[in-house]
Design an enzyme around this catalytic site. Sequence first.
Site, PDB file in Angstrom:
ATOM      1  N   ASP A   1       2.577  -3.872  -8.547  1.00  0.00           N
ATOM      2  CA  ASP A   1       3.133  -3.469  -7.258  1.00  0.00           C
ATOM      3  C   ASP A   1       4.624  -3.747  -7.138  1.00  0.00           C
ATOM      4  O   ASP A   1       5.333  -3.006  -6.486  1.00  0.00           O
ATOM      5  CB  ASP A   1       2.400  -4.186  -6.109  1.00  0.00           C
ATOM      6  CG  ASP A   1       0.941  -3.763  -5.995  1.00  0.00           C
ATOM      7  OD1 ASP A   1       0.494  -2.911  -6.797  1.00  0.00           O
ATOM      8  OD2 ASP A   1       0.249  -4.282  -5.098  1.00  0.00           O
TER       9      ASP A   1
ATOM     10  N   ASP B   1       7.824   0.169  -3.534  1.00  0.00           N
ATOM     11  CA  ASP B   1       6.963  -0.623  -4.414  1.00  0.00           C
ATOM     12  C   ASP B   1       6.972   0.063  -5.776  1.00  0.00           C
ATOM     13  O   ASP B   1       6.970   1.299  -5.865  1.00  0.00           O
ATOM     14  CB  ASP B   1       5.515  -0.651  -3.891  1.00  0.00           C
ATOM     15  CG  ASP B   1       5.273  -1.748  -2.847  1.00  0.00           C
ATOM     16  OD1 ASP B   1       6.263  -2.289  -2.307  1.00  0.00           O
ATOM     17  OD2 ASP B   1       4.090  -2.031  -2.562  1.00  0.00           O
TER      18      ASP B   1
ATOM     19  N   HIS C   1       0.856   3.471  -3.140  1.00  0.00           N
ATOM     20  CA  HIS C   1       0.656   3.336  -4.584  1.00  0.00           C
ATOM     21  C   HIS C   1       0.007   4.588  -5.166  1.00  0.00           C
ATOM     22  O   HIS C   1      -1.072   4.989  -4.752  1.00  0.00           O
ATOM     23  CB  HIS C   1      -0.132   2.073  -4.946  1.00  0.00           C
ATOM     24  CG  HIS C   1       0.538   0.847  -4.393  1.00  0.00           C
ATOM     25  ND1 HIS C   1      -0.130  -0.297  -4.073  1.00  0.00           N
ATOM     26  CD2 HIS C   1       1.850   0.594  -4.098  1.00  0.00           C
ATOM     27  CE1 HIS C   1       0.728  -1.197  -3.613  1.00  0.00           C
ATOM     28  NE2 HIS C   1       1.933  -0.671  -3.608  1.00  0.00           N
TER      29      HIS C   1
ATOM     30  N   ASP D   1      -1.231   5.128  -8.098  1.00  0.00           N
ATOM     31  CA  ASP D   1      -2.132   4.999  -9.236  1.00  0.00           C
ATOM     32  C   ASP D   1      -3.626   5.074  -8.920  1.00  0.00           C
ATOM     33  O   ASP D   1      -4.466   4.677  -9.730  1.00  0.00           O
ATOM     34  CB  ASP D   1      -1.798   3.742 -10.071  1.00  0.00           C
ATOM     35  CG  ASP D   1      -1.745   2.468  -9.236  1.00  0.00           C
ATOM     36  OD1 ASP D   1      -1.996   2.533  -8.019  1.00  0.00           O
ATOM     37  OD2 ASP D   1      -1.445   1.401  -9.818  1.00  0.00           O
TER      38      ASP D   1
ATOM     39  N   CYS E   1      -3.335  -1.822 -11.552  1.00  0.00           N
ATOM     40  CA  CYS E   1      -2.627  -2.668 -10.569  1.00  0.00           C
ATOM     41  C   CYS E   1      -2.481  -4.105 -11.070  1.00  0.00           C
ATOM     42  O   CYS E   1      -1.480  -4.764 -10.799  1.00  0.00           O
ATOM     43  CB  CYS E   1      -3.395  -2.744  -9.259  1.00  0.00           C
ATOM     44  SG  CYS E   1      -3.952  -1.197  -8.614  1.00  0.00           S
TER      45      CYS E   1
HETATM   46  N1  ARG Z   1      -3.943   2.772  -1.725  1.00  0.00           N
HETATM   47  C1  ARG Z   1      -4.839   3.021  -2.832  1.00  0.00           C
HETATM   48  C2  ARG Z   1      -6.234   3.400  -2.347  1.00  0.00           C
HETATM   49  O1  ARG Z   1      -6.642   2.943  -1.298  1.00  0.00           O
HETATM   50  C3  ARG Z   1      -4.929   1.826  -3.746  1.00  0.00           C
HETATM   51  C4  ARG Z   1      -3.764   1.666  -4.649  1.00  0.00           C
HETATM   52  C5  ARG Z   1      -3.846   0.436  -5.479  1.00  0.00           C
HETATM   53  N2  ARG Z   1      -2.756   0.355  -6.388  1.00  0.00           N
HETATM   54  C6  ARG Z   1      -2.014  -0.749  -6.621  1.00  0.00           C
HETATM   55  N3  ARG Z   1      -1.055  -0.651  -7.530  1.00  0.00           N
HETATM   56  N4  ARG Z   1      -2.179  -1.863  -5.953  1.00  0.00           N
HETATM   57  O2  ARG Z   1      -6.959   4.121  -3.004  1.00  0.00           O
END
Ligand code: ARG
Length: 361
Positions: A116, A194, A243, A245, A345
């Site tokens: 992150d 981030d 994020h 990913d 992550c």
């Molecule tokens: N916001 C994303 C979801 O709810 C999760 C992303 C997690 N990624 C990270 N690098 N912490 O699906």
Amino acid sequence: MEKTNENNSMVNCFNEWDKLEEVIVGIADESMVPTWHSYMGPVLPEKQHDFFKKNAGKPFNHELIRNANHELDMFAQLLESRGIVVRRPTNYGFAKPYATPDWKEDNSLYAAMPRDLLLVVGNEIIECPMSWRSRYHEVNAYRPLLKEYFASGCKWSSAPKPQLTDELYQENFVPGKKGERFKSCLTEFEPTFDAADFVRCGKDIFGQLSHVTNQSGFDWLERHLGDEYRLHQLEFDDQHAMHIDTTFMPLAPGKLLVHPDKIRTLPKQFKDWDIITAPTPCFPDSYPLHFSSKWISMNIFMIDENIAIVEQDEKSIQDTLMQHGIDVITTPFKNFNALGGSFHCATLDIRRRGKLQSYFN
Ligand code: ARG
């Protein structure tokens, strides 16, 4: 000190898939429920809001943390058994309160997700200006490692330290609706981003605006990286964006993993790639994922361009990846998943074999 690449430092990483040599894996120790702020509303699952409001200032469940740490250790051992150097952050005391002249926070969040906040591009590590107040000092957990990498010859930089005053957050923010243009809860008061809002494909880096990355944050990174890199801003159909990913994951040259209903138009660079649509996750809806959607199942980690680390019980994505010619190694990670991430992550790839190149014509 080990130096295995041309730039002669311990840091060398241009994409998400070259053969992995060294990686940071997060820790779950002392993970704390952060002080509730309005900017958390748009990204946290709605059914978790009460949990956060009620438990702010408390550590996450002791057993969850113990199990998550056990999973992290098993994951680290798995990587080590394949000859990969694994480094861990240090617990600097996440339960301690802190303040700036403008605000105070009861505690930090954790050091579970190195992805992150640190962005590795080539031989440079960038400390990102995170918009959550509870993550203001998170980088401290990584400073012992960063100093060591710096001593080995890498570039180490930090974006302008944000003030995170109330002006950064939209007042009375109401998220947009599915299908509409993305609306962020951030203003353009100052640059924030981030690292996890960006994925690297050699000379091309793809990123998104989100509830933690604003346009000036994106612009700062673009200008900082300069002419050697091309930054592409993607927009997805996701009013909860935080994020990239679990939405858009380049896995190998020619292979892109995507969320089934967040991609409006595929960026033109990927028109000849094998587009792998993530299958429905196996998580039961009742499973308490505190920070994320169940699409955390697609948050996999490549240790070379043929091998993915995938959660043990997520059979659907294991099958899909194998059908697309990717080998799968599994390990349990369900407890860790509750803290908001999975293998991508939980890691920061510090050194992968390989050089800067372009993967698109
Ligand atoms: N916001 C994303 C979801 O709810 C999760 C992303 C997690 N990624 C990270 N690098 N912490 O699906």
